[in-house]
Design a protein around this motif. Structure first.
Motif, PDB file in Angstrom:
ATOM      1  N   SER A  60      -6.032  71.475 148.821  1.00  0.00           N
ATOM      2  CA  SER A  60      -7.387  71.628 149.363  1.00  0.00           C
ATOM      3  C   SER A  60      -7.346  72.382 150.684  1.00  0.00           C
ATOM      4  CB  SER A  60      -8.053  70.264 149.563  1.00  0.00           C
ATOM      5  OG  SER A  60      -7.427  69.547 150.603  1.00  0.00           O
ATOM      6  N   ASN A 127     -11.388  71.847 146.822  1.00  0.00           N
ATOM      7  CA  ASN A 127     -10.126  71.557 146.135  1.00  0.00           C
ATOM      8  C   ASN A 127      -9.765  72.677 145.165  1.00  0.00           C
ATOM      9  OD1 ASN A 127      -9.953  68.988 147.382  1.00  0.00           O
ATOM     10  ND2 ASN A 127     -11.300  68.124 145.822  1.00  0.00           N
ATOM     11  N   GLN A 158      -2.065  68.034 147.962  1.00  0.00           N
ATOM     12  CA  GLN A 158      -2.284  66.617 147.652  1.00  0.00           C
ATOM     13  C   GLN A 158      -1.248  66.065 146.674  1.00  0.00           C
ATOM     14  OE1 GLN A 158      -5.578  68.357 148.312  1.00  0.00           O
ATOM     15  NE2 GLN A 158      -4.942  67.319 150.174  1.00  0.00           N
ATOM     16  N   SER A 159      -0.927  66.834 145.666  1.00  0.00           N
ATOM     17  CA  SER A 159       0.031  66.347 144.667  1.00  0.00           C
ATOM     18  C   SER A 159       0.676  67.507 143.928  1.00  0.00           C
ATOM     19  CB  SER A 159      -0.653  65.409 143.667  1.00  0.00           C
ATOM     20  OG  SER A 159      -1.639  66.095 142.922  1.00  0.00           O
TER      21      SER A 159
END
Length: 244
Positions: A60, A127, A158-159
């Motif tokens: 993001s 995002n 984030q991941s």
């Protein structure tokens, strides 16, 4: 004459009841014999090591703006998105490999000692989710976002998740191997008692576990670890066989 007739009727009734009871017992015995076939229930398992073939990168970028800066903030977000898309294209990631969410707005308050609050600004956030088959490239981009930061974006990862898309095919293959494993176990147990394994009576497949290699972190409802590229798939099946 009446007494004799009465006695005959009583005798006949008793004999009839006896025959019915005897017939029931014989029938019931036959039923139990037919349904008391020897069976053996065992559990079989199979494992397979695989390499993930899909990576999902979620990140993001955002902007902190004042309470009167929404217009300028949205303009900055649009510019940031253009910069990010150009960066991805430069690294060989096409537009159809990622999705961009709409801009979200989060209010920022200044909380006072008397319990009140005052709106002082906003956080605009957008995002991005990248999905691709080139695991090494995406992993490298996600682990080092310095080039994006250097272009003025407030970007964070984030991941980073890894998946194996051929899991349905692997499940069928592993369940077949697990069934063979169960039969081998049943045969060894049966041999120790002088019996032989005959036909398959029933089979119940357990959940599939997709874990890191050599992991024991299983779950009753099934597990799917996405943190590593290399994975170990385990299938379990409970099978019963008739014996002869």
């Amino acid at each position: 004459m009446n007494i004799n007739n009465k006695g005959l009727w009583v005798f006949a009734a008793i004999a009839g009841i006896a025959l019915i009871v005897t017939g029931f017992l014989v029938t019931n015995a036959i039923y139990k014999i037919k349904n008391s076939e020897n069976t053996i229930a065992v559990t079989g398992s199979a494992k397979k090591n695989v390499t993930s073939d899909l990576v999902k990168w979620t990140g993001s970028f955002s902007r902190n703006i004042g309470v009167d800066g929404l217009k300028e903030g949205y303009a900055s977000m649009k510019k940031d998105l253009t910069t990010l898309q150009a960066y991805l294209k430069t690294n060989g990631i096409n537009d159809d490999a990622y999705t961009i969410s709409p801009v979200s707005v989060e209010n920022v308050y200044n909380y006072k000692q008397d319990g009140g609050s005052q709106l002082v600004g906003y956080i605009l956030r957008q995002n991005i989710i990248v999905q691709a088959n080139d695991l090494q490239k995406i992993t490298k981009l996600a682990q080092d976002v310095t080039p994006i930061i250097n272009q003025g974006l407030i970007f964070s990862t984030q991941s980073l998740e890894y998946f194996y898309t051929k899991l349905p095919e692997a499940r069928v293959e592993l369940l077949a191997e697990a069934t063979k494993d169960a039969k081998n176990r049943a045969e060894k147990i049966a041999q120790s008692t002088g019996a032989q394994v005959a036909s398959l009576r029933s089979a119940s497949a357990g959940v599939i576990q997709v874990l890191q290699p050599n992991s024991t972190d299983v779950s009753d409802s099934g597990a799917y670890d996405t943190s590593t590229i290399e994975k170990e798939i385990t299938a379990v099946i409970r099978v019963s066989f008739s014996l002869r």
